[in-house]
Enzyme design. Structure first.
Site, mmCIF file in Angstrom:
data_model
loop_
_atom_site.group_PDB
_atom_site.id
_atom_site.type_symbol
_atom_site.label_atom_id
_atom_site.label_comp_id
_atom_site.label_asym_id
_atom_site.label_seq_id
_atom_site.Cartn_x
_atom_site.Cartn_y
_atom_site.Cartn_z
ATOM 1 C CB THR A 49 44.489 38.819 34.871
ATOM 2 O OG1 THR A 49 45.802 38.348 34.005
ATOM 3 C CG2 THR A 49 43.691 38.524 34.281
ATOM 4 C CB CYS A 50 48.102 40.547 38.927
ATOM 5 S SG CYS A 50 47.808 38.838 38.469
ATOM 6 N NE ARG A 52 46.780 35.362 30.689
ATOM 7 C CZ ARG A 52 47.946 34.669 30.359
ATOM 8 N NH1 ARG A 52 47.803 34.946 29.128
ATOM 9 N NH2 ARG A 52 48.907 34.124 30.999
ATOM 10 C CD GLU A 113 46.209 31.497 37.643
ATOM 11 O OE1 GLU A 113 44.785 31.958 38.584
ATOM 12 O OE2 GLU A 113 45.927 32.266 36.458
ATOM 13 C CD GLN A 115 43.651 32.847 41.990
ATOM 14 O OE1 GLN A 115 44.488 32.173 41.495
ATOM 15 N NE2 GLN A 115 43.147 32.076 43.547
ATOM 16 C CD GLN A 119 41.635 36.065 37.304
ATOM 17 O OE1 GLN A 119 43.280 35.957 35.979
ATOM 18 N NE2 GLN A 119 42.549 37.416 37.687
ATOM 19 N N GLY A 188 45.211 46.414 51.195
ATOM 20 C CA GLY A 188 43.972 45.848 49.237
ATOM 21 C C GLY A 188 43.955 44.643 50.610
ATOM 22 C CB ALA A 189 39.931 44.766 51.409
ATOM 23 C CG MET A 192 44.704 38.707 43.095
ATOM 24 S SD MET A 192 45.624 37.264 42.927
ATOM 25 C CE MET A 192 47.478 37.703 42.737
#
EC number: 1.2.1.70
Length: 429
Positions: A49-50, A52, A113, A115, A119, A188-189, A192
């Site tokens: 992930t962003c 880890r 959080e 998310q 993930q 970015g789309a 996030m």
């Protein structure tokens, strides 16, 4: 057998180290396929992930750490020494506890959080699709997902939590004082970016332009929030128009470079505020040295997070209390896994005897179908009750590190060689 996790997160390494070992989905699949061919690593799940990159494995021995970090270093093109410095290594109960804490968002930069649970689920799904999981990691990840869901449902840890996009928007508001009337450019789309646009709108940003490598995705996201799509090819002009630039493409190369930012600032009087929440980073760090440009990356958001951490301490403590018993339960199951074939052998043997004896008895009786079914149910109940104690004893001994072999179990626990009882049914005369 060893359960282990080798990982690097925002707690162990800065973003410039984490981005070197981050995996795009296609690269993650390729690495899993490579692991599948490795001897001594029968099961593996890769979570990237962003914040880890973590590799969960079932391995045969402790030296697995050297092999795994060596494979990771080779695949990512980094020095093995830097991996040893920046990674953590947990085994057995601590590895299980770590995954449960990750799934419950207790190890996230933003505690609570939402998310991370998705993930973890996606990482596990990918590993199963690549045939990299087995009985141990299947059970581990199923229980981790259950723990994560329970923590969110029962502790309120996600109430008023701050996602990374939320924190980014909050930081922008602190810098400008107010976002009312400001113009934002979002690169970015993905998910996030969608969360980020929502938070920017909620804070009063007047104009939002969205650029993405695929224009259709940018147009869809812009339509949801009344924004406008932009082309990455027009980035210099878009930078000159924007007050706030937030980038989350994670493309693996610099999307915004120093000369582009310098040129944009020449045509404006106000400073340019940039937030890079991508890993790998999107904005060349040289931008920090340009006068009038203020660049924050994902590690810089940690200060904002820490100011809001106290509100979730009580919920986090309750979550830790849930995780402890769950770890004990999993390790108890794991300790009996090696006697599962023995237990199956005992059940199968008893079932063969039951079927043989019931069949022999029914042939000598004139019973209706309902009565025969009643006899079947009774015989199954007797066998289950007779086996319950011995099987519990087997599991208890295994959990204490004293497993019994098949012959000893038959002799000491089942007494199946007693008078009038045959382990294998005899032939009818």
């Amino acid at each position: 057998m060893l359960i282990a996790v080798a990982g690097m997160s925002h707690r162990s390494a800065p973003v410039e180290a984490r981005e070197r070992v981050a995996f795009a989905p296609c690269a993650a699949r390729s690495f899993l396929r490579r692991l599948r061919e490795e001897d001594g690593v029968p099961e593996a799940v890769l979570l990237s992930t962003c914040n880890r990159t973590e590799l969960y494995v079932v391995a045969e021995a402790e030296p697995a750490r050297d092999r795994l970090l060596g494979l990771l270093a080779e695949d990512r093109g980094v020095e093995p020494g830097s991996l040893y410095r920046d990674t953590y290594w947990h085994t057995d109960a601590e590895a299980v506890r770590h995954l449960y804490r990750v799934s419950a968002s207790l190890d996230s930069m933003v505690v609570g959080e939402a998310q991370i649970l998705g993930q973890v689920r996606d990482a596990y799904r990918m590993a199963t699709e690549e045939r990299c999981t087995g009985p141990v990691l299947n059970r581990l990840f199923h229980t981790a997902l259950r723990v994560g869901k329970r923590v969110r449902a029962e502790t309120g840890i996600g109430d008023s939590s701050l996602s990374v996009p939320h924190v980014a928007a909050k930081l922008a508001g602190e810098v400008f004082g107010s976002l009312e009337g400001r113009r934002a450019l979002v690169l970015g789309a993905g998910e996030m970016s969608e969360l980020l646009v929502r938070h920017l709108r909620d804070r009063g940003v007047a104009e939002i332009r969205i650029a993405n490598r695929t224009r259709e995705r940018a147009e869809r996201l812009a339509a949801l929030f009344g924004g406008r799509a932009a082309d990455l090819g027009d980035l210099p002009r878009e930078l000159a128009r924007a007050d706030i630039v937030v980038s989350s493409t994670g493309s693996g190369e610099w999307v915004i470079r120093g000369p582009e930012v310098a040129a944009a600032l020449e045509s404006r009087e106000e400073p340019l505020f940039l937030i890079d929440i991508a890993v790998p980073r999107d904005v060349d760090p040289v931008v920090q040295s340009i006068e009038g440009a203020f660049l924050y990356d994902i590690d810089d958001l940690q200060a904002v997070v820490e100011r809001n951490a106290e509100d979730r301490q009580e919920a986090a403590a309750a979550a830790e209390e849930m995780i402890g018993p769950a770890v004990v339960e999993f390790m108890s199951w794991l300790s009996t896994l090696h006697v599962a074939p023995l237990i199956k052998e005992l059940r199968d043997g008893a079932e063969r005897i039951r079927r043989h004896e019931v069949s022999r008895a029914l042939r000598k009786m004139d019973l209706s179908p309902e009565q025969e079914e009643a006899v079947e149910r009774m015989s199954r109940s007797i066998v289950n009750k007779l086996l319950h104690g011995p099987i519990s004893e087997i599991k208890a001994r295994a959990g204490a590190g004293d497993p019994l072999d098949s012959a000893e179990v038959r002799r000491r626990l089942l007494s199946l060689r007693g008078p009038g009882v045959e382990l294998h049914p005899s032939r009818e005369p």
